[in-house]
Scaffold this active site. Structure first.
Site, PDB file in Angstrom:
ATOM      1  N   PHE A 222      -3.202   3.185  62.826  1.00 39.47           N
ATOM      2  CA  PHE A 222      -4.442   3.666  62.226  1.00 39.47           C
ATOM      3  C   PHE A 222      -5.556   2.700  62.618  1.00 39.47           C
ATOM      4  O   PHE A 222      -5.392   1.478  62.535  1.00 39.47           O
ATOM      5  CB  PHE A 222      -4.289   3.742  60.706  1.00 39.47           C
ATOM      6  CG  PHE A 222      -5.415   4.467  60.034  1.00 39.47           C
ATOM      7  CD1 PHE A 222      -5.465   5.855  60.023  1.00 39.47           C
ATOM      8  CD2 PHE A 222      -6.440   3.764  59.428  1.00 39.47           C
ATOM      9  CE1 PHE A 222      -6.510   6.527  59.414  1.00 39.47           C
ATOM     10  CE2 PHE A 222      -7.492   4.434  58.812  1.00 39.47           C
ATOM     11  CZ  PHE A 222      -7.526   5.817  58.799  1.00 39.47           C
TER      12      PHE A 222
ATOM     13  N   ASP B 165       1.573  -1.440  55.713  1.00 39.04           N
ATOM     14  CA  ASP B 165       0.520  -0.545  55.240  1.00 39.04           C
ATOM     15  C   ASP B 165       1.224   0.730  54.765  1.00 39.04           C
ATOM     16  O   ASP B 165       1.843   1.441  55.554  1.00 39.04           O
ATOM     17  CB  ASP B 165      -0.472  -0.247  56.379  1.00 39.04           C
ATOM     18  CG  ASP B 165      -1.662   0.578  55.899  1.00 39.04           C
ATOM     19  OD1 ASP B 165      -1.500   1.329  54.921  1.00 39.04           O
ATOM     20  OD2 ASP B 165      -2.737   0.478  56.524  1.00 39.04           O
TER      21      ASP B 165
ATOM     22  N   TYR C 292      -5.779   7.590  47.612  1.00 39.29           N
ATOM     23  CA  TYR C 292      -6.403   8.924  47.592  1.00 39.29           C
ATOM     24  C   TYR C 292      -5.631   9.939  48.425  1.00 39.29           C
ATOM     25  O   TYR C 292      -6.030  11.075  48.536  1.00 39.29           O
ATOM     26  CB  TYR C 292      -7.871   8.852  48.065  1.00 39.29           C
ATOM     27  CG  TYR C 292      -8.103   8.115  49.368  1.00 39.29           C
ATOM     28  CD1 TYR C 292      -7.859   8.733  50.589  1.00 39.29           C
ATOM     29  CD2 TYR C 292      -8.570   6.803  49.366  1.00 39.29           C
ATOM     30  CE1 TYR C 292      -8.061   8.053  51.776  1.00 39.29           C
ATOM     31  CE2 TYR C 292      -8.773   6.118  50.553  1.00 39.29           C
ATOM     32  CZ  TYR C 292      -8.524   6.748  51.756  1.00 39.29           C
ATOM     33  OH  TYR C 292      -8.721   6.073  52.934  1.00 39.29           O
ATOM     34  N   LYS C 293      -4.522   9.517  49.028  1.00 39.32           N
ATOM     35  CA  LYS C 293      -3.708  10.449  49.805  1.00 39.32           C
ATOM     36  C   LYS C 293      -2.637  11.043  48.875  1.00 39.32           C
ATOM     37  O   LYS C 293      -2.962  11.795  47.986  1.00 39.32           O
ATOM     38  CB  LYS C 293      -3.143   9.729  51.027  1.00 39.32           C
ATOM     39  CG  LYS C 293      -4.266   9.364  52.005  1.00 39.32           C
ATOM     40  CD  LYS C 293      -3.846   8.464  53.152  1.00 39.32           C
ATOM     41  CE  LYS C 293      -5.062   8.166  54.028  1.00 39.32           C
ATOM     42  NZ  LYS C 293      -4.852   7.033  54.927  1.00 39.32           N
TER      43      LYS C 293
ATOM     44  N   ARG D 175      -2.010  18.337  62.059  1.00 39.03           N
ATOM     45  CA  ARG D 175      -1.167  17.693  61.046  1.00 39.03           C
ATOM     46  C   ARG D 175      -0.968  18.607  59.849  1.00 39.03           C
ATOM     47  O   ARG D 175      -1.916  19.215  59.345  1.00 39.03           O
ATOM     48  CB  ARG D 175      -1.837  16.404  60.523  1.00 39.03           C
ATOM     49  CG  ARG D 175      -1.833  15.261  61.485  1.00 39.03           C
ATOM     50  CD  ARG D 175      -2.109  13.952  60.751  1.00 39.03           C
ATOM     51  NE  ARG D 175      -3.310  14.007  59.887  1.00 39.03           N
ATOM     52  CZ  ARG D 175      -3.751  12.976  59.201  1.00 39.03           C
ATOM     53  NH1 ARG D 175      -3.101  11.824  59.225  1.00 39.03           N
ATOM     54  NH2 ARG D 175      -4.851  13.073  58.461  1.00 39.03           N
TER      55      ARG D 175
HETATM   56  C1  LIG Z   1      -5.899   6.168  55.269  1.00 35.07           C
HETATM   57  C2  LIG Z   1      -5.506   4.872  55.833  1.00 35.07           C
HETATM   58  C3  LIG Z   1      -6.294   3.740  55.635  1.00 35.07           C
HETATM   59  C4  LIG Z   1      -7.585   3.893  54.902  1.00 35.07           C
HETATM   60  O1  LIG Z   1      -8.352   2.762  54.803  1.00 35.07           O
HETATM   61  P1  LIG Z   1      -9.714   2.833  53.987  1.00 35.07           P
HETATM   62  O2  LIG Z   1     -10.162   1.443  53.921  1.00 35.07           O
HETATM   63  O3  LIG Z   1      -9.419   3.441  52.661  1.00 35.07           O
HETATM   64  O4  LIG Z   1     -10.665   3.715  54.736  1.00 35.07           O
HETATM   65  C5  LIG Z   1      -5.841   2.526  56.145  1.00 35.07           C
HETATM   66  N1  LIG Z   1      -4.689   2.446  56.832  1.00 35.07           N
HETATM   67  C6  LIG Z   1      -3.927   3.543  57.049  1.00 35.07           C
HETATM   68  C7  LIG Z   1      -2.650   3.405  57.799  1.00 35.07           C
HETATM   69  C8  LIG Z   1      -4.322   4.775  56.575  1.00 35.07           C
HETATM   70  O5  LIG Z   1      -3.577   5.836  56.808  1.00 35.07           O
END
Ligand SMILES: *Cc1c(COP(=O)(O)O)cnc(C)c1O
Length: 416
Positions: free
Chosen positions: A132, A203, A228-229, A375
């Site tokens: 990511f 993560d 939030y996921k 997805r």
């Molecule tokens: C969604 C996600 C993030 C999100 O980071 P934000 O700081 O909330 O924008 C970080 N790492 C991964 C792997 C994600 O899927």
């Protein structure tokens, strides 16, 4: 038109699965518009019905009437720790190691910097190419800040572990890959990393709330994740940080804001970090975000996570089976083995963007990740088995009639 073999599965089988699904009643706890099939809970989870009332109470009563007194009377100041405790139950973390604050991005920076301090003679930060983006960017920014002696090494997935050596300070991996859904084996990867004396940061953004996670049992060092996921905490909900108990005495993160201080309300001039996980905090907690998150966490904690995982794996298998039977246009972009897959399935197609737009126009919402990934996320608390059938039925129609090939679907929007 491509020749299709007759479907072996049919809709009634999916209806039957819903009738026998012990998680099915959970769907009623969520606010879902009639007719919507939502396959994007891996990106933004659905609103729990109880959230609006609770947040409204916090706004009208705690903020509107009690005002500043609420920091004490409504425990606004304790929420990051209390919510951290609740997240801890979902990630296999004993109390005192998890706290809710800031964003995942900011938290990656804090923990990576702290890891470098804990391994001062080592220069490498290792991660995966195609991780990511924020994970890569934060390591790059940190290395730039610290100067030449810190190096970010991003390697293809199958080369990451061989590269971990006695000069590696930190390995940062996303437990479930955001695009492909591929899942790392947490126990063995952590072990291989630590065998070289490096620290392991997970993560958990795409796994928390989708499956049981055992950070303590797997001897993880550090972890971050967003809420939030799969956790349904709401857009921009505060993220979390985990630091294993055994590291807390050496843990020093660089964003030394007042709320990470041992005694914030003494307002002394010199920083002295809190000894516990509270040191991971920086500034004032997001009270409204925390209020929404608390409702969502309580809801998630009311479900049996092993059952959630079983349904998610089952849904993934059925979806792949349907696609293989009925949708010859797509390549599978995810592992077929359910043990190596998170709670999503990716399909690849050169016209993936337009196809997803055509699907969304039918109120079936997944998302698209460049260059060619469609997805589909499976959220067992509110997704029905028939939704899978109906989604594939729509895909068959969109593909066989080429109805995706229209200007309104081909035009790319800012957020995909
Ligand atoms: C969604 C996600 C993030 C999100 O980071 P934000 O700081 O909330 O924008 C970080 N790492 C991964 C792997 C994600 O899927």
């Amino acid at each position: 038109m491509t020749q299709l073999s007759p479907p072996k599965l049919d809709r009634s089988q999916f209806e039957l699965l819903d009738q026998n699904d012990s998680l099915a009643p959970m769907r009623d706890k969520f606010s879902l518009e009639e007719g919507l099939i939502y396959l994007d809970g891996n990106s933004l989870g659905v609103l729990p019905k109880a959230t609006a009332d609770h947040v409204s109470q916090v706004i009208k009563r705690q903020w509107g009437v009690d005002l500043i007194r609420s920091w004490n009377s409504h425990h606004w100041m304790q929420k990051p720790t209390q919510l951290g405790h609740k997240v801890g139950r979902l990630i296999g973390a004993d109390v005192g190691q998890t706290i809710v604050c800031d964003t995942t991005s900011v938290n990656i920076f804090k923990l990576a910097a702290a890891a470098i301090k804990m391994r001062p003679d080592r220069s490498k930060l290792i991660t995966e190419t195609g991780n990511f983006a924020t994970d890569l960017y934060l390591l790059q920014g940190l290395a730039k800040l610290l100067g030449d002696h810190i190096e970010v090494i991003a390697l293809p997935r199958d080369e990451v572990l061989q590269a971990v050596d006695e000069d590696t300070a930190l390995v940062l991996l996303t437990h479930v890959h955001f695009k492909t859904g591929s899942m790392w084996d947490m126990a063995s990867v952590t072990q291989i990393t630590q065998a070289q004396g490096a620290l392991m940061m997970w993560d958990l953004s795409h796994s928390v709330g989708a499956m049981p996670i055992e950070l303590d049992q797997n001897n993880a060092d550090l972890a971050v994740g967003c809420t939030y996921k799969y956790l349904n905490g709401g857009p921009g909900a505060p993220a979390f940080v985990y630091v294993a108990q055994r590291h807390l005495s050496q843990f020093e993160q660089p964003l030394t804001g007042w709320l990470g201080h041992a005694k914030p309300f003494d307002f002394v001039d010199d920083y002295q970090g809190a000894t516990g996980i509270e040191q991971a905090m920086c500034g004032t907690p997001a009270v409204l975000g925390n209020a929404a998150l608390e409702v969502a966490l309580d809801l998630m904690l009311s479900a049996d996570m092993a059952q959630v995982r079983r349904k998610s794996q089952h849904m993934g298998q059925l979806f792949i089976e349907l696609i293989q039977q009925r949708c010859p246009w797509f390549e599978l972009g995810s592992p077929t083995n359910p043990e190596q897959r998170g709670s999503q399935v990716s399909l690849t197609h050169p016209q993936g963007y337009a196809i997803m737009q055509a699907l969304i126009a039918r109120n079936i919402v997944g998302d698209f990740r460049a260059p060619n990934n469609l997805r589909f996320g499976f959220t067992p608390l509110y997704l029905r088995y028939v939704d899978l059938w109906d989604c594939v039925e729509a895909l068959v129609d969109i593909m066989s009639t080429e109805s995706w090939n229209q200007p309104q679907f081909l035009k790319q929007q800012a957020v995909t």
